[in-house]
Scaffold this active site. Structure first.
Site, PDB file in Angstrom:
ATOM      1  N   GLY A 294      -4.977   5.085  -4.825  1.00  0.00           N
ATOM      2  CA  GLY A 294      -4.032   4.133  -5.328  1.00  0.00           C
ATOM      3  C   GLY A 294      -4.252   2.707  -4.192  1.00  0.00           C
ATOM      4  CB  SER A 295      -1.601   0.267  -3.452  1.00  0.00           C
ATOM      5  OG  SER A 295      -1.216   0.256  -4.871  1.00  0.00           O
ATOM      6  CB  VAL A 296      -4.711   3.011   0.648  1.00  0.00           C
ATOM      7  CG1 VAL A 296      -3.489   3.471   1.149  1.00  0.00           C
ATOM      8  CG2 VAL A 296      -5.418   4.185  -0.374  1.00  0.00           C
TER       9      VAL A 296
END
Length: 581
Positions: A294-296
């Site tokens: 995801g957003s990492v």
């Protein structure tokens, strides 16, 4: 001199030759001494003094025994006091092995050898086989009767059971059974039980590593054992203990399927802690399990945009409406419905903003930076279990958009940890290592410019102060980081009930680029409790870990431009609503 004289002095030096005896061979000296002693016996008998004869014989015997005793004592003292460790009695049997103790970076014991014994029976020397079987079974309940009877009814000496403890051996030995013998075996033991078990791995009874560090450093561990030395790993047992404790607590609280944690020195690549939960499973999730995180991944997309000059913190992206790529509609988890600067894209964790940036940079730039960050190859750590990522087959606009916020690629936590290290140490990719002091002769590569690294460090810190990483704050430690949340693909569809929550952090996020700095990665696999986002299930654990390990690592608490040393907010930096993605 008579030719019949049995003591003819044919070896004695001629008179008038001073020092001739000094050149006489040692065996001739012995012959001379024996001749002199026997001659004294003859004189005693000739003089009718038998008591003198007895005294001389007693004196000679005492002298010989004293000489032998002194030699044995000197030899024992030399073996006990002067011989190198492991040399005295090191390997006297083919089943014994020479394998060094494995210790942590501070010398705390992680793995060692304890002598066990193999139980052997030669049935040809057993008088009553049925009685022997019954007695052995009573003394050693864990022995298999089927195996025992098979050996007793055979025709040659065979092993019945390996790995007897000294106590078990003594119990069998006390039976005084004919044909029963023992052979020593070095058995590898791990005194801390499950702690660091996924990192250490295992060694077999033949002294060969079969997994983990035992396999990765097999030759070095054996070489150290032969030299009587310990083999140190980069792991800090204190840090490892905190990581395992907090990881288990976070996983249990989130009712998760599994969890992973890695703590590393970003300047050397040394892994100070690596944990995989639950500990009773053999899978080392840190290097072997794949996740869409995801957003990492927005961290790497933003870094590429800044490093190439395609964007800066004030560059604006239209997130007022969904971003359409063909028939695909990309939206934000918490829509802002407005135009955002690049900083706001990061702090709000906007899928729309990072997708637009990735598509603008194009496939060649994105593939180049993902390669630089080590996201397209297995993490170059020594562990043989390190797995290759599952990479995209095509790099069209839709794929670029997915990659920009952490979908469409499955990597291992070790890859993420190494990539975050490169982003926060001045832009140098340094492979992770379990070797104390770092991997010798390793060549680093420049991933992004030092200026980009400085910008991202500040942006990561701002994300904890104002963005989605607020629960990772640890007073005075200047933690920076990025949340990540992703749904798993189940039966061809992304299922929100099967999620992954991640937080990738660094502390302290301020100071010179070459300052001591540590990365912390926590990933919670399939949390059952809601909310399932990284900001809720992983970020709090990161904050607690940083708070507890800071004293071990010598990180002092102090204020920065955003918070005081005790954690109070500087009024200028009011927090943004936690986005959780």
């Amino acid at each position: 001199m008579s030719v019949h004289d049995p003591h003819a002095a044919w070896d004695r030096p001629a008179p008038g030759r001073p020092g001739a005896r000094l050149n006489m061979p040692s065996w001739r000296w012995l012959a001379e001494a024996m001749w002199a002693i026997e001659h004294s016996f003859g004189r005693a008998r000739a003089d009718a003094r038998p008591e003198e004869d007895t005294r001389v014989r007693i004196f000679v015997i005492l002298t010989l025994f004293s000489f032998v005793f002194c030699c044995l004592a000197l030899g024992a003292a030399n073996a006990a006091l002067l011989a190198p460790r492991g040399a005295a009695g090191a390997v006297h049997h083919p089943n014994a092995v020479s394998r060094a103790d494995v210790v942590d970076r501070n010398g705390a014991l992680l793995a060692t050898n304890i002598t066990h014994y193999g139980l052997y029976i030669d049935p040809r020397e057993v008088w009553d086989r049925r009685a022997a079987a019954a007695q052995i079974k009573r003394a050693l309940p864990r022995v298999s009767m089927a195996k025992l009877n098979k050996v007793l009814n055979g025709e040659r000496r065979l092993i019945v059971l390996p790995g007897l403890t000294p106590q078990e051996k003594a119990a069998i030995h006390a039976l005084a059974l004919g044909g029963v013998t023992f052979e020593p075996e070095d058995r590898r033991v791990y005194p801390l039980g499950g702690s660091a078990s996924h990192v250490l791995g295992l060694a077999d009874t033949g002294g060969q590593g079969i997994s983990g560090a035992e396999l990765a450093f097999n030759a070095d561990i054996r070489a150290a054992g032969e030299q009587g030395q310990d083999f140190p790993l980069s792991i800090d047992l204190r840090v490892q203990g905190v990581l395992e404790n907090e990881l288990a607590a976070a996983a249990l609280q989130a009712q998760a399927k599994g969890a992973v944690g890695i703590i590393a020195d970003v300047q050397t690549g040394e892994v100070l802690g690596m944990a995989s939960w639950p500990t009773d499973q053999s899978l080392n999730r840190a290097v072997s399990a794949h996740y869409e995180m995801g957003s990492v991944f927005k961290t790497f997309t933003v870094a590429a945009g800044i490093d190439t000059g395609r964007a800066d913190m004030e560059t604006k992206f239209d997130a007022s409406q969904a971003f359409m790529i063909g028939n695909r509609r990309i939206t934000d988890f918490h829509a802002t419905n407005q135009i955002l600067t690049l900083e706001e894209v990061f702090l709000h964790s906007s899928n729309i903003g990072t997708s637009r940036l990735a598509v603008e940079m194009g496939p060649n730039v994105m593939r180049d930076y993902f390669t630089r960050f080590g996201l397209l190859d297995a993490a170059p750590i020594e562990l043989h279990e390190s797995a290759k990522p599952r990479r995209p087959r095509k790099w069209d606009d839709s794929t670029l958009a997915s990659l920009s916020f952490g979908y469409g690629i499955m990597i291992t936590p070790a890859q993420m940890s190494a990539a975050m290290g490169a982003l926060t140490n001045g832009g140098r990719f340094i492979p992770l290592t379990l070797r104390k002091g770092g991997r010798p002769g390793v060549e680093t590569r420049q991933v992004v410019s030092p200026e980009t690294s400085t910008t991202l460090l500040d942006l990561l810190r701002r994300n904890v102060v104002r963005g989605s990483g607020g629960f990772a704050e640890a007073p005075g430690l200047r933690v920076g980081g990025k949340t990540g949340s992703a749904n798993k693909l189940v039966n061809g569809r992304y299922d929100p009930t099967h999620a992954v929550g991640t937080f990738a952090a660094v502390f302290p996020a301020d100071g010179p680029l070459n300052a001591r700095r540590y990365s912390i990665l926590v990933l919670i696999d399939e949390p059952g409790a809601y909310p399932r986002t990284g900001g809720y299930v992983a970020a709090p654990a990161v904050g607690r870990i940083a708070d507890r390990i800071a004293p071990f690592l010598g990180v002092e608490r102090r204020a920065d431009q955003y918070r005081t040393a005790t954690g109070e907010k500087v009024p200028l930096f009011a927090p943004i609503e936690e986005e959780g993605r």
